[in-house]
Design a protein around this motif. Structure first.
Motif, mmCIF file in Angstrom:
data_model
loop_
_atom_site.group_PDB
_atom_site.id
_atom_site.type_symbol
_atom_site.label_atom_id
_atom_site.label_comp_id
_atom_site.label_asym_id
_atom_site.label_seq_id
_atom_site.Cartn_x
_atom_site.Cartn_y
_atom_site.Cartn_z
ATOM 1 N N THR A 165 85.008 -9.347 43.844
ATOM 2 C CA THR A 165 86.155 -8.787 44.574
ATOM 3 C C THR A 165 87.484 -9.433 44.215
ATOM 4 O O THR A 165 88.537 -8.851 44.487
ATOM 5 N N TYR A 175 86.709 -8.113 56.057
ATOM 6 C CA TYR A 175 86.043 -6.812 55.992
ATOM 7 C C TYR A 175 84.835 -6.748 56.924
ATOM 8 O O TYR A 175 84.148 -5.724 56.979
ATOM 9 N N SER A 176 84.591 -7.822 57.672
ATOM 10 C CA SER A 176 83.584 -7.837 58.734
ATOM 11 C C SER A 176 84.228 -8.197 60.072
ATOM 12 O O SER A 176 84.009 -7.521 61.074
ATOM 13 N N GLU A 467 76.543 -7.557 56.106
ATOM 14 C CA GLU A 467 77.606 -6.581 55.826
ATOM 15 C C GLU A 467 77.506 -6.076 54.397
ATOM 16 O O GLU A 467 77.594 -4.870 54.136
ATOM 17 N N LEU A 468 77.302 -7.001 53.472
ATOM 18 C CA LEU A 468 77.242 -6.622 52.062
ATOM 19 C C LEU A 468 75.918 -5.934 51.709
ATOM 20 O O LEU A 468 75.908 -4.878 51.078
ATOM 21 N N ARG A 472 77.079 -2.167 53.036
ATOM 22 C CA ARG A 472 77.786 -1.789 51.807
ATOM 23 C C ARG A 472 76.838 -1.652 50.622
ATOM 24 O O ARG A 472 77.284 -1.324 49.525
ATOM 25 N N ARG A 473 75.568 -1.905 50.829
ATOM 26 C CA ARG A 473 74.514 -1.697 49.828
ATOM 27 C C ARG A 473 74.870 -2.353 48.483
ATOM 28 O O ARG A 473 74.734 -1.748 47.429
ATOM 29 N N ASP A 475 77.589 -2.787 47.137
ATOM 30 C CA ASP A 475 78.664 -2.099 46.414
ATOM 31 C C ASP A 475 79.976 -2.835 46.684
ATOM 32 O O ASP A 475 80.652 -2.583 47.684
ATOM 33 N N TYR A 476 80.349 -3.735 45.771
ATOM 34 C CA TYR A 476 81.568 -4.514 45.960
ATOM 35 C C TYR A 476 82.824 -3.661 45.838
ATOM 36 O O TYR A 476 83.883 -4.048 46.328
ATOM 37 N N SER A 478 83.392 -1.098 47.436
ATOM 38 C CA SER A 478 83.741 -0.619 48.777
ATOM 39 C C SER A 478 84.663 -1.594 49.501
ATOM 40 O O SER A 478 85.228 -1.255 50.533
ATOM 41 N N VAL A 479 84.816 -2.800 48.956
ATOM 42 C CA VAL A 479 85.758 -3.773 49.509
ATOM 43 C C VAL A 479 87.114 -3.474 48.879
ATOM 44 O O VAL A 479 87.462 -3.983 47.814
ATOM 45 N N PHE A 554 83.886 2.301 57.109
ATOM 46 C CA PHE A 554 83.915 0.842 57.172
ATOM 47 C C PHE A 554 85.149 0.348 57.899
ATOM 48 O O PHE A 554 85.181 -0.686 58.497
#
Length: 554
Positions: A165, A175-176, A467-468, A472-473, A475-476, A478-479, A554
């Motif tokens: 990220t 993001y959490s 969370e990750l 978010r599976r 998927d960085y 998505s950050v 998110f």
């Protein structure tokens, strides 16, 4: 890309956050939020006094760190630019865009922590296993090994996020926990790392004082150690990596010499009257877990310039795998042998009168001096090297604390800016008197600190990992960089904070400390860290799902 040169009379009309730079420049560039947004960035900063009245340091919503074009600058700027070119860091907490993540020296993540932990700090921590908890050396070694193998996993995994990220660890946490509620774990993290720094400074100060007790007190030793570490951390990311890349060599040599000189007494172990109980095992395990889990709040700070798609010699060994492996080994390899060495020393202290008297006088430094007594004058030189071994540890701690303090500041008036130097200076100013005070009750302070810090760290690590992995599976992308400092677009953080707080309904009964023993902990020993991690995770899953459902994303 649009260009707009700012002047003192042409100030941005909106402000959301603060940028901390160390050089004067006026520029405009565009930040890319993983290819989704192009936001104009306008930054003007000056190098001058600590608070320059005519300078501007602002960060618009979605700003990311980037290279900027320059106007003509005064001569002092050219000298400062040489420092920048030499690797002195100027970026603060802004995310680093993908084009700024160019380093493929992934082994830096190993050396920065390997050197930081290859110092005196783990030794007195390990001594507690035999000296305080009353375990045999064999039992203590097995407990240390098992819990270290397990609890090095979360921080090593979390460190991948910095590379993927380009964000500092607590920027990722937004993001959490959200932009505002993240302040709570941020304060806890700053306090925790300050505590580690205190312990390192005390260990270094005690060792320096033991070299010449009549002329150098423990307090003076603490000040000397902190001042040297201050200079290292002030120069930033690249210099911290450079320092820790090489200084492990003298550290290791000094430790080997010490063990070689004093090892003949290590077999004189105090044998406990009874086998280890479940309570003793879990109490030491909680202490070890607290030691390692706290690194989850800082590991991402040191991988933000590494290339997530760098060319690798072994294509099957991805950049993520390298980051994870280097971080895991960097935490595990120096700590476990030194913990066990500390346990061996702690078991021998009651059996060796000279060691016992030295420990009572100047702590771990006194014991090390007694171990090196056969080496004569050369032993004193080795003692100085051992004392300075904590500098790498203190430097990375100061660096992370300065970043935490940047994130705590609210938006300032547009003509006020703060140099990163200020945060490191404030940290040092607070740390030195605290270390002097804590050194008077060294053993009790160390036990209480290491035991308590694990509880909140377990909550924090559980939230960020779930969370990750779950939401978010992995998927960085998505950050989104574009919302890193936009409170209304980031999660509110209620799910993360609620899960962490509610978990304490079981954490508190599971605690077993010298100052409090819960009803569960009374029967089992301290299982507060384990309960914090598991219960926080179980609560976060439904609460975060509900939060996403209500927000529609998110």
């Amino acid at each position: 890309m649009s260009t707009n040169i700012s002047t003192k009379d042409d100030e941005p009309k909106s402000q959301h956050g603060i940028v901390f730079h160390d050089i004067e420049r006026t520029a405009t560039s565009s930040g890319e939020g993983h290819g989704k947004h192009n936001d104009q960035v306008e930054t003007t900063t000056r190098l001058g006094s600590l608070f320059w009245p005519n300078s501007l340091s602002t960060s618009k919503e979605g700003d990311v760190s980037d290279d900027h074009s320059k106007k003509e600058n005064p001569k002092w700027y050219q000298w400062y630019q040489k420092l920048i070119d030499a690797g002195v860091e100027e970026n603060g907490i802004q995310p680093v865009p993908i084009e700024g993540r160019t380093s493929t020296q992934y082994n830096q993540l190993f050396t920065v922590f390997f050197t930081g932990l290859l110092c005196l700090l783990p030794v007195p921590t390990g001594m507690l296993a035999t000296l305080e908890f009353g375990l045999s050396l064999r039992d203590a070694s097995l407990i240390i090994l098992f819990f270290a193998l397990l609890t090095c996993l979360p921080p090593a995994f979390m460190g991948i996020g910095g590379m993927e990220t380009g964000m500092r660890q607590f920027v990722q946490a937004r993001y959490s926990f959200g932009l505002y509620l993240v302040i709570i774990p941020l304060l806890l993290n700053a306090a925790t790392i300050t505590g580690f720094t205190l312990m390192s400074a005390i260990a270094g100060g005690q060792t320096l004082a033991a070299v010449n007790p009549s002329h150098v007190s423990v307090n003076v030793g603490i000040v000397i150690t902190c001042l040297v570490a201050f200079g290292v951390s002030l120069l930033g990311f690249h210099f911290v990596h450079f320092w820790n890349r090489w200084t492990w060599i003298p550290n290791l040599i000094a430790l080997v010499i010490t063990v070689g000189c004093g090892g003949r007494y290590l077999h004189l172990q105090s044998e406990p009257a009874a086998p280890a109980t479940a309570s003793q095992v879990l109490n030491l395990g909680s202490l070890i877990a607290g030691y390692f889990l706290t690194f989850g709040g800082m590991v991402g700070d040191y991988s933000i310039y590494h290339n997530p798609r760098g060319a690798l010699r072994f294509k099957s060994f991805s950049a993520r795998a390298r980051i994870f492996t280097y971080l895991y080994l960097g935490l595990f390899l120096p700590s476990v042998p030194l913990f066990i060495l500390g346990a061996a020393i702690g078991g021998a202290v009651p059996q060796v009168p000279a060691w016992q008297a030295a420990y009572a006088s100047t702590g771990i430094g006194g014991v090390m001096m007694e171990m090196l007594a056969p080496a004569g004058g050369f032993g004193k030189f080795v003692m100085v090297v051992l004392a300075l071994s904590v500098i790498g540890n203190i430097a990375i701690s100061m660096y992370t604390i300065s970043l935490n303090l940047e994130m705590l500041l609210p938006p300032l008036p547009p003509k006020v800016r703060v140099h990163r130097f200020v945060f490191i200076l404030v940290t040092m100013a607070v740390m030195i008197p605290l270390a002097v005070r804590t050194a008077k009750e060294w053993q009790t302070s160390l036990i209480n600190f290491l035991s308590v810090i694990g509880y909140w760290s377990a909550c924090f690590d559980a939230v960020l990992i779930l969370e990750l992995v779950v939401f978010r599976r992995m998927d960085y992308a998505s950050v989104d960089h574009a919302i890193w400092n936009v409170g209304r677009k980031l999660p509110p953080g209620l799910a993360a904070l609620s899960a962490s707080i509610l978990s304490w309904a079981l954490v508190v009964p599971g605690m077993a400390q010298s100052w409090y023993v819960g009803p569960i902990g009374k029967r089992t020993g301290d299982i507060g860290v384990e309960l914090a991690f598991v219960v926080t995770g179980l609560l976060y899953l439904p609460l975060r799902w509900l939060e996403i459902k209500i927000r529609g994303g998110f």
